[in-house]
Design a protein around this motif. Structure first.
Motif, short mmCIF file in Angstrom:
data_model
loop_
_atom_site.label_atom_id
_atom_site.label_comp_id
_atom_site.label_asym_id
_atom_site.label_seq_id
_atom_site.Cartn_x
_atom_site.Cartn_y
_atom_site.Cartn_z
N ASN A 32 47.77 -7.74 -9.36
CA ASN A 32 46.58 -8.41 -8.98
C ASN A 32 45.95 -8.94 -10.21
N GLN A 80 41.80 -5.24 -3.94
CA GLN A 80 42.74 -5.42 -5.18
C GLN A 80 42.14 -5.65 -6.42
N MET A 111 46.44 -12.84 -1.14
CA MET A 111 45.78 -11.76 -2.25
C MET A 111 45.08 -12.40 -3.25
N LYS A 113 43.59 -12.13 -7.54
CA LYS A 113 44.15 -11.63 -8.80
C LYS A 113 43.01 -12.11 -10.01
#
Length: 162
Positions: A32, A80, A111, A113
């Protein structure tokens, strides 16, 4: 994605900050955190080859979606981000500029990051940091007041139990 930095235009302090950012990014290898693939350092330029996000940043997403994210997706993304921050802290790296603009979407992977380690620094547990940095609108009270601060505590202020 790549970033080209003209080292000729940097003073010594800026150059030191730049190389601190690179050291922190090399150290923090986590699913992440946007990956730094390669650093090419020439006499006049520094090239950073980074993982490319395909979905923009969290700030843009918030501005485009008045109703926001559904709760399950919001929880997943928040988890995350916290996992990335926790990993950084285990390595004694503090990001110091957590804000929606520094969280990017990888839509194909489902996802988010953490990116932009420009204000990051290494810390020693139990020792306070003095440097005032980061984005003013997102700063912890200790930083705004000019007090020394415990880096991990300020970075996760307020704390949430996930």
């Amino acid at each position: 994605m790549y970033i080209v930095i003209d080292k000729i235009r940097l003073d010594e302090v800026s150059r030191a900050h730049l190389f601190q950012e690179v050291r922190c990014m090399k150290l923090v290898q986590h699913p992440n955190v946007v990956r730094l693939y390669e650093v090419i350092d020439t006499q006049t330029k520094l090239y950073l080859i980074l993982e490319l996000a395909d979905g923009g940043d969290m700030y843009d997403y918030i501005m485009k979606h008045e109703k926001g994210l559904d709760e399950s997706a919001a929880k997943r993304y928040f988890r995350q981000i916290v996992h990335a921050i926790s990993f950084c802290h285990r390595l004694h790296v503090v990001h110091r500029d957590l804000k929606p603009e520094n969280v990017v979407f990888f839509e194909k992977l489902g996802m988010v990051k953490l990116t932009d380690f420009g204000f990051s620094n290494k810390f020693c547990p139990g020792q306070k940091l003095e440097t005032s940095c980061g984005s003013l609108a997102y700063s912890a009270p200790e930083i705004l007041l000019g007090d020394s601060y415990d880096a991990p505590a300020v970075a996760l202020y307020p704390r949430y139990n996930l």
